[in-house]
Motif scaffolding. Sequence first.
Motif, PDB file in Angstrom:
ATOM      1  N   ARG A   1       0.831  -1.203   0.000  1.00  0.00           N
ATOM      2  CA  ARG A   1       0.000   0.000   0.000  1.00  0.00           C
ATOM      3  C   ARG A   1       0.868   1.257   0.000  1.00  0.00           C
ATOM      4  NH1 ARG A   1      -5.228   0.787   1.626  1.00  0.00           N
ATOM      5  NH2 ARG A   1      -5.319  -1.391   2.279  1.00  0.00           N
ATOM      6  N   LEU A   2       1.909   1.275   0.847  1.00  0.00           N
ATOM      7  CA  LEU A   2       2.798   2.429   0.860  1.00  0.00           C
ATOM      8  C   LEU A   2       3.505   2.591  -0.483  1.00  0.00           C
ATOM      9  CD1 LEU A   2       4.377   2.138   4.440  1.00  0.00           C
ATOM     10  CD2 LEU A   2       2.597   3.722   3.651  1.00  0.00           C
ATOM     11  N   HIS A   3       3.842   1.442  -1.104  1.00  0.00           N
ATOM     12  CA  HIS A   3       4.501   1.518  -2.411  1.00  0.00           C
ATOM     13  C   HIS A   3       3.575   2.148  -3.452  1.00  0.00           C
ATOM     14  CE1 HIS A   3       7.052   0.415  -5.758  1.00  0.00           C
ATOM     15  NE2 HIS A   3       6.021  -0.231  -6.322  1.00  0.00           N
ATOM     16  N   LEU A   4       2.312   1.760  -3.453  1.00  0.00           N
ATOM     17  CA  LEU A   4       1.349   2.332  -4.398  1.00  0.00           C
ATOM     18  C   LEU A   4       1.102   3.813  -4.124  1.00  0.00           C
ATOM     19  CD1 LEU A   4      -1.283  -0.553  -4.618  1.00  0.00           C
ATOM     20  CD2 LEU A   4       0.425   0.096  -6.324  1.00  0.00           C
ATOM     21  N   ILE A   5       1.021   4.161  -2.832  1.00  0.00           N
ATOM     22  CA  ILE A   5       0.834   5.577  -2.485  1.00  0.00           C
ATOM     23  C   ILE A   5       2.027   6.409  -2.958  1.00  0.00           C
ATOM     24  CG2 ILE A   5       0.652   7.192  -0.556  1.00  0.00           C
ATOM     25  CD1 ILE A   5      -0.954   5.085   0.936  1.00  0.00           C
ATOM     26  N   GLY A   6       3.235   5.870  -2.768  1.00  0.00           N
ATOM     27  CA  GLY A   6       4.426   6.584  -3.225  1.00  0.00           C
ATOM     28  C   GLY A   6       4.455   6.748  -4.736  1.00  0.00           C
ATOM     29  N   MET A   7       4.034   5.692  -5.461  1.00  0.00           N
ATOM     30  CA  MET A   7       4.002   5.791  -6.914  1.00  0.00           C
ATOM     31  C   MET A   7       3.005   6.861  -7.374  1.00  0.00           C
ATOM     32  SD  MET A   7       4.201   1.784  -8.052  1.00  0.00           S
ATOM     33  CE  MET A   7       3.891   2.231  -9.759  1.00  0.00           C
ATOM     34  N   TRP A   8       1.786   6.878  -6.752  1.00  0.00           N
ATOM     35  CA  TRP A   8       0.800   7.888  -7.128  1.00  0.00           C
ATOM     36  C   TRP A   8       1.261   9.302  -6.754  1.00  0.00           C
ATOM     37  CZ3 TRP A   8      -2.878   7.595 -10.467  1.00  0.00           C
ATOM     38  CH2 TRP A   8      -3.477   6.366 -10.772  1.00  0.00           C
ATOM     39  N   LEU A   9       1.927   9.406  -5.592  1.00  0.00           N
ATOM     40  CA  LEU A   9       2.430  10.721  -5.194  1.00  0.00           C
ATOM     41  C   LEU A   9       3.501  11.208  -6.166  1.00  0.00           C
ATOM     42  CD1 LEU A   9       2.404  12.995  -3.116  1.00  0.00           C
ATOM     43  CD2 LEU A   9       4.108  11.719  -1.799  1.00  0.00           C
ATOM     44  N   THR A  10       4.405  10.288  -6.565  1.00  0.00           N
ATOM     45  CA  THR A  10       5.428  10.654  -7.540  1.00  0.00           C
ATOM     46  C   THR A  10       4.808  11.037  -8.874  1.00  0.00           C
ATOM     47  OG1 THR A  10       6.983   9.134  -6.465  1.00  0.00           O
ATOM     48  CG2 THR A  10       7.510   9.870  -8.685  1.00  0.00           C
ATOM     49  N   PHE A  11       3.786  10.313  -9.274  1.00  0.00           N
ATOM     50  CA  PHE A  11       3.099  10.610 -10.537  1.00  0.00           C
ATOM     51  C   PHE A  11       2.425  11.991 -10.473  1.00  0.00           C
ATOM     52  CE2 PHE A  11      -0.877  10.558 -12.958  1.00  0.00           C
ATOM     53  CZ  PHE A  11      -0.383  10.386 -14.242  1.00  0.00           C
ATOM     54  N   ALA A  12       1.782  12.294  -9.344  1.00  0.00           N
ATOM     55  CA  ALA A  12       1.089  13.578  -9.214  1.00  0.00           C
ATOM     56  C   ALA A  12       2.083  14.741  -9.226  1.00  0.00           C
ATOM     57  CB  ALA A  12       0.254  13.595  -7.938  1.00  0.00           C
ATOM     58  N   VAL A  13       3.183  14.583  -8.470  1.00  0.00           N
ATOM     59  CA  VAL A  13       4.190  15.655  -8.447  1.00  0.00           C
ATOM     60  C   VAL A  13       4.791  15.849  -9.827  1.00  0.00           C
ATOM     61  CG1 VAL A  13       6.413  16.319  -7.489  1.00  0.00           C
ATOM     62  CG2 VAL A  13       4.669  15.347  -5.991  1.00  0.00           C
ATOM     63  N   SER A  14       5.098  14.726 -10.520  1.00  0.00           N
ATOM     64  CA  SER A  14       5.668  14.830 -11.864  1.00  0.00           C
ATOM     65  C   SER A  14       4.688  15.514 -12.821  1.00  0.00           C
ATOM     66  CB  SER A  14       6.028  13.440 -12.383  1.00  0.00           C
ATOM     67  OG  SER A  14       6.972  12.812 -11.537  1.00  0.00           O
ATOM     68  N   ALA A  15       3.387  15.157 -12.731  1.00  0.00           N
ATOM     69  CA  ALA A  15       2.382  15.774 -13.597  1.00  0.00           C
ATOM     70  C   ALA A  15       2.266  17.269 -13.330  1.00  0.00           C
ATOM     71  CB  ALA A  15       1.034  15.094 -13.404  1.00  0.00           C
ATOM     72  N   LEU A  16       2.302  17.656 -12.047  1.00  0.00           N
ATOM     73  CA  LEU A  16       2.228  19.070 -11.708  1.00  0.00           C
ATOM     74  C   LEU A  16       3.450  19.833 -12.232  1.00  0.00           C
ATOM     75  CD1 LEU A  16       0.835  18.958  -8.054  1.00  0.00           C
ATOM     76  CD2 LEU A  16      -0.360  19.718 -10.127  1.00  0.00           C
ATOM     77  N   MET A  17       4.629  19.247 -12.089  1.00  0.00           N
ATOM     78  CA  MET A  17       5.831  19.913 -12.569  1.00  0.00           C
ATOM     79  C   MET A  17       5.815  20.053 -14.085  1.00  0.00           C
ATOM     80  SD  MET A  17       8.843  18.311 -10.155  1.00  0.00           S
ATOM     81  CE  MET A  17      10.060  19.330 -11.013  1.00  0.00           C
TER      82      MET A  17
END
Length: 264
Positions: A1-17
Amino acid sequence: RLHLIGMWLTFAVSALMIAWFVVRMTRLIRERDAELAAAREQALRDERILAIGTLAAGAAHELGTPLGTMALLAGELINEPGLSTAVRDDLLLMRQQIQVCKSIITGLSHRAGADRLENSPLQALDRWVDSIRQHWHASRPHAESQLTLSGEPPAPQIIADPRIEQALLNLLNNAANASQQGISLDVGWNATGYHIEVRDQGPGFPPDVLLHGGAVTFPAHPQGSGIGLVLTRSAIEQLGGKLTLSNPNTGGALARIDLPQASL
């Protein structure tokens, strides 16, 4: 679960940047395109003005001979016996106007030729503007004007730039065309620069003049060729100044020239 949350967080930050980067690049490209368009427009306007200057120099050279002939004929007619007082006065006025035309042509020839700005003498701002006003009255004897000064005396010493002189003459002619009566000329100065305001009591500037005045030429009309504001704005901007047109609430039209301290 933490791994999936980290992947989504990384994806969101990358999309915002990436989105921020794309928006910023788009804005910078639009600003660059606007600057390039303004530079192209300025270059085209300067090219047209240079062509007008060349034509003016040629016209000044060609008009010298017929004006000299007209002045000679007017002088001979004045000396004719039997002329009525009214006719003689008209001939004197005609002769005066011919001399004004010749002085204008001589000034055009000098400005297009050997006269250079660095050789221009320093003059007090108030006396220089008043001399321009008196010279203008010689060509518009029926117009009325009033000069007011605002600033701590003494008036600053400026370089008598012929471009500003011609710009001021254009504004005075426009004011006289709108209203022969009640033309006011206000000159002020401070530590950052000086301003010259020309105001008339006419109907005011039309909306298209307020929107595009000085940026585009207008159709020729019985009182002018429609290029006076373009020449005026170009001359002022070459010296780092600004031309502002407005219709005050009290009526009439107001044209204001602002020039920085560097032009003093």
